[in-house]
Design an enzyme around this catalytic site. Structure first.
Site, PDB file in Angstrom:
ATOM      1  N   ASP A   6       1.040  -1.300  -0.029  1.00  0.00           N
ATOM      2  CA  ASP A   6       0.078  -0.100   0.067  1.00  0.00           C
ATOM      3  C   ASP A   6       1.078   1.339  -0.009  1.00  0.00           C
ATOM      4  O   ASP A   6       1.299   1.498   0.837  1.00  0.00           O
ATOM      5  CB  ASP A   6      -0.857   0.002   1.208  1.00  0.00           C
ATOM      6  CG  ASP A   6      -1.844   1.074   1.251  1.00  0.00           C
ATOM      7  OD1 ASP A   6      -2.100   1.693   0.377  1.00  0.00           O
ATOM      8  OD2 ASP A   6      -2.285   1.578   2.345  1.00  0.00           O
ATOM      9  N   GLU A  40      -0.855  -0.909  -5.132  1.00  0.00           N
ATOM     10  CA  GLU A  40      -2.196  -0.229  -5.145  1.00  0.00           C
ATOM     11  C   GLU A  40      -1.931   0.848  -6.362  1.00  0.00           C
ATOM     12  O   GLU A  40      -1.018   1.406  -6.194  1.00  0.00           O
ATOM     13  CB  GLU A  40      -2.848   0.420  -3.997  1.00  0.00           C
ATOM     14  CG  GLU A  40      -4.129   0.817  -4.269  1.00  0.00           C
ATOM     15  CD  GLU A  40      -4.598   1.606  -2.999  1.00  0.00           C
ATOM     16  OE1 GLU A  40      -4.834   0.928  -1.812  1.00  0.00           O
ATOM     17  OE2 GLU A  40      -4.802   2.722  -2.797  1.00  0.00           O
ATOM     18  N   ASP A  43      -2.831   0.846   7.038  1.00  0.00           N
ATOM     19  CA  ASP A  43      -1.871   0.493   5.833  1.00  0.00           C
ATOM     20  C   ASP A  43      -1.358  -0.857   5.863  1.00  0.00           C
ATOM     21  O   ASP A  43      -1.251  -1.634   4.838  1.00  0.00           O
ATOM     22  CB  ASP A  43      -0.907   1.552   5.870  1.00  0.00           C
ATOM     23  CG  ASP A  43      -1.238   3.036   6.072  1.00  0.00           C
ATOM     24  OD1 ASP A  43      -1.203   3.726   5.262  1.00  0.00           O
ATOM     25  OD2 ASP A  43      -1.444   3.328   7.228  1.00  0.00           O
TER      26      ASP A  43
END
Lengths: 180, 180
Positions: free
Chosen positions: A12, A73, A146
């Protein structure tokens, strides 16, 4: 076309907080947790210094856990401009670390991750955390957000990868099976 | 507080075309050209592969020309979203190369560069190319535009650096002169 034992690193991306995870695909839809954590770089430091620290940290993780594929991501232009740009700079550095080791990188949007993990592309953070905790058989919910997101990305790839491999094989009729 | 002989690398960041230049500050406002070029990566290649190629190229340039400081254009959210994101990923990789060598990086907006080089923050490409050709005493105009932009960034830093150094010294009254 089994992906059993595939080691996936989920990322992330971010500069203030970057979630990192490693999971291992098991039999069927089983996914085993290997590691999870968050890399932070000080907001007050120079951008170059922050990128260097992030690069060193992700390279250490790759040395330690030897992932075979990275799921990261996809960043969109939304929210605070300088945050988006910093995250995009971070993605460049993270993808470079994978490229330098010949590790393939797959990008997923947040809604693709939510859909794959919870069946709902609009699942909220709480629902996602419950699903990830259950899927990985964790004794407690991963924190901070996260870290949970990084695990969700890795699980998403484990479950999407067989489909991606079949699609690729179907598009390349002369290729052999078992691409991984 | 002379910056004479300072070697500056100018970078007009991009993934399809990345302009690179190296100049050397002379006496007063003189700036000498050292090298200029454009690194291209194939639009059809994977993003990871493109970032790796760009990273390798800028590291080769840094090995060859040993710049002491890097001036890079600040990226804004404008134009095509995926182009902006690719450029921002490229900036991450370029800044990392500098950070890994301990080379400081300065960012300038396009209008700061135009103002420094031509006196007009809204100068067009033609005016900028004429000015850069004249300032560096080139026998012909640098091409393509990315190469000229990379030279303009480096010249901009040569001319702004003495002011930046004086400002820094003024803000740090106990620091010694000659910061470079």
């Amino acid at each position: 076309m089994s992906l059993e034992n595939l080691r996936v690193m989920g990322i992330d991306p971010g500069l203030t907080r970057c979630g990192l995870s490693v999971v291992q695909a098991g039999q069927g839809r089983a996914v085993l947790p290997v590691a999870v954590g968050v890399v932070r770089t000080p907001a007050g430091a120079e951008l170059t210094e922050r990128l260097l620290r992030l690069s060193n940290a992700v390279n250490d993780w790759m040395d330690d856990y030897q992932p075979e594929v990275v799921a990261i991501e996809r960043v969109f232009e939304r929210g605070n401009v300088s945050t988006v740009m910093n995250t995009a700079h971070a993605v460049g550095v993270l993808m470079l670390a994978a490229a330098q080791r010949g590790i393939p990188v797959h990008m997923y949007t947040p809604s693709e991750v939510k859909k794959a993990v919870s069946g709902n592309g609009r699942a909220d953070k709480r629902q996602m955390t419950i699903m990830i905790t259950r899927i990985l058989g964790l004794s407690e919910a991963p924190k901070p957000a996260d870290a949970a997101d990084a695990l969700a990305l890795a699980v998403c790839h484990c479950w999407r990868a067989p489909l991606l491999a079949r699609t690729k094989a179907a598009l390349e009729p002369n290729s052999t099976e078992g691409a991984r």
